[in-house]
Design an enzyme around this catalytic site. Structure first.
Site, PDB file in Angstrom:
ATOM      1  CB  SER A 178      -0.900   0.012   1.235  1.00 18.14           C
ATOM      2  OG  SER A 178      -1.466   1.295   1.433  1.00 18.14           O
TER       3      SER A 178
ATOM      4  NE  ARG B 180     -14.323  -5.222 -47.712  1.00 14.71           N
ATOM      5  CZ  ARG B 180     -13.553  -4.248 -48.198  1.00 14.71           C
ATOM      6  NH1 ARG B 180     -13.610  -3.934 -49.490  1.00 14.71           N
ATOM      7  NH2 ARG B 180     -12.746  -3.575 -47.414  1.00 14.71           N
TER       8      ARG B 180
END
Length: 491
Positions: free
Chosen positions: A318, A357
């Protein structure tokens, strides 16, 4: 500092994948190499069928081998003009080939469309990335198998809806994690085995590939090997003609040769707007992230200070509290489990692709697919380290089993006492005793002695046995044994 350095994605905000093998395998450099490999494979396939001169493939491969000539940042910036990076890459590759072998330059990208190359390259990248992910999943499964076997009979509290329910064993929990990991591995393996090359030309008809076949090539002439017209069964004639046509068709043969050259599967159809391969991949990756997320979620819960039944081998520090050892790997895995389903949702959304497409649906896949691969790859890497270094604390598990003073086995007591006083009376007595024990902070065994319905019907020793949580784990051991018979590698 160059513009590329400024814009580079170093993984600063995605530590789950930073520095992993999958991150490298899916980076811009890897995609450029795959795009070049797809272009080379196309010329090789055309050469193998006599559609291009023998030296063309060697010339293109030679130019493509110098990957330093193809700057990813430059390709990205120029892609804004045409909408995809293949267009500038083809221009650069053609120029590079022209410098070494001018006669071969015309064979670069001949007949193909940009999507053929980018989809194929993506599948090549995916295949390599999945290989790395599957190797890590195998490590996870192997480590969890060892843990499950070691703790086959280690009792712990089973929790439902966050509360103590009935006793279970840690072996059963661990083998459950392994089962999910094996399920994920099986899904990813199945997807990987069918990853297809993409080749269709401008609109999926393969027409240009036939148009570019040299006029003297036998494949440019109509096939005359259909069945004899005297065949009496008309449907048989049609079916046989179709089979022969597919076998001899220029485009179909090229697709098969191209797939072989890329190491991918040959698709039945061009899949420019039929996005099953990508959607299936997204689903399998989302499942894998969730499977690993289940492991992480349980580790996070069980490693809480007040529970303390598990811990990571090396916890994360921490920035403010020196005493903390955070379950950092589990945190990163849990973050992945929350991201990948959303990414898969984009891939599923691209199934609704317009025309032959699509404008936008295809383009929307690129980054989410890569992020899903990277995130699952990072999670698998972290899960392997987590599973191999997981610390189990049986003593704390046993202590936690006792914090309710025997209430965790109330189900067992009702069943056992039903034979003595009847089910209704047994349930009433146990419910009354459980309420009094919880209210007064006493042992359930002591509270049961005060129940009039149980006076003189059960001994103290028998009550002590019935209220021992370790004696009420059911078929847990047998279930662990059965689950461990499933092999690590998917069949």
């Amino acid at each position: 500092m160059t513009s590329a350095d400024v814009s580079a994605d170093t993984g600063l905000l995605s530590p789950v994948r930073a520095g992993t093998a999958v991150e490298e395998a899916t980076g811009d450099a890897a995609y450029v190499r795959a795009l070049l490999a797809a272009e080379v494979a196309l010329v090789r396939a055309q050469t193998s069928l006599g559609h291009a001169p023998a030296g063309a493939a060697a010339a293109v491969a030679s130019a493509a081998a110098d990957t330093a000539r193809f700057d990813a940042r430059s390709l990205a910036l120029r892609a804004r003009t045409g909408g995809n990076p293949v267009i500038p890459l083809v221009a650069d590759l053609t120029a590079a080939v022209a410098e070494e072998a001018p006669e071969a330059a015309a064979h670069v990208h001949r007949g193909a469309t940009s999507q053929d190359i980018l989809d194929t390259a993506a599948m090549m990248v995916v295949s390599e990335a999945l290989g790395l992910i599957l190797a890590d999943l195998d490590r996870v499964a192997a480590a969890l198998a060892r843990t499950a076997a070691e703790h086959r009979d280690t009792p712990m509290a089973g929790r439902t809806l966050t509360q103590h329910a009935v006793p279970t064993t840690f072996g059963l929990k661990a083998v459950g994690w392994r089962s999910l990991v094996l399920d994920a591995s099986a899904r990813l393996t199945a997807v990987r085995s069918t990853l297809p090359a993409q080749l269709g030309g401008a609109a999926g008809t393969l027409a240009a590939f036939e148009a570019f076949v040299p006029s003297g090539n036998p494949e440019s002439r109509p096939d005359a090997s259909f069945p004899d017209a005297s065949t009496t069964n008309a449907s048989a004639r049609v079916a046989s003609a179709a089979d022969v046509s597919a076998t001899q068709d220029v485009g179909v043969r090229l697709v098969e040769a191209y797939a072989t050259a890329t190491g991918l599967a040959a698709p039945a159809l061009p899949w420019h707007s039929l996005r099953t391969p990508v959607a299936d991949l997204g689903g399998a990756l989302a499942f894998a992230s969730g499977a690993l997320g289940k492991l992480a979620a349980d580790v996070l819960l069980l490693s809480r200070t007040e529970i303390g039944e598990l811990s990571e081998k090396t916890g994360g520090p921490s920035s403010a509290m020196p005493h903390k050892a955070n379950p950092a790997r589990a945190v990163l895995i849990a973050s992945a489990a929350r991201q990948v389903p959303a990414l898969a949702g984009i891939l599923y959304g691209s199934l609704a692709a317009e025309d032959e497409r699509p404008p936008g649906a295809w383009h929307a896949e690129w980054q989410p697919l890569r992020e899903a691969l990277r995130t699952v790859g990072g999670a698998a890497d972290a899960a392997a380290a987590l599973a191999e270094g997981l610390r189990v604390h049986p003593r704390r598990m046993r202590e936690n089993l006792g914090i309710t003073g025997g209430l965790i086995v109330s189900e067992r007591l009702v069943a056992a006492l039903s034979d003595l006083v009847g089910r209704a009376a047994a349930r009433t007595a146990v419910t009354s005793a459980a309420g009094r024990a919880a209210r007064d902070g006493t042992e359930l065994r002591e509270a049961l002695r005060q129940e009039p319905a149980l006076a003189d019907v059960i001994s103290d020793d028998r009550l002590r046995t019935l209220t021992d949580p370790a004696g009420y784990t059911g078929s847990s051991g047998v279930l662990v044994d059965r689950a461990l018979r499933r092999p690590n590698a998917p069949s």
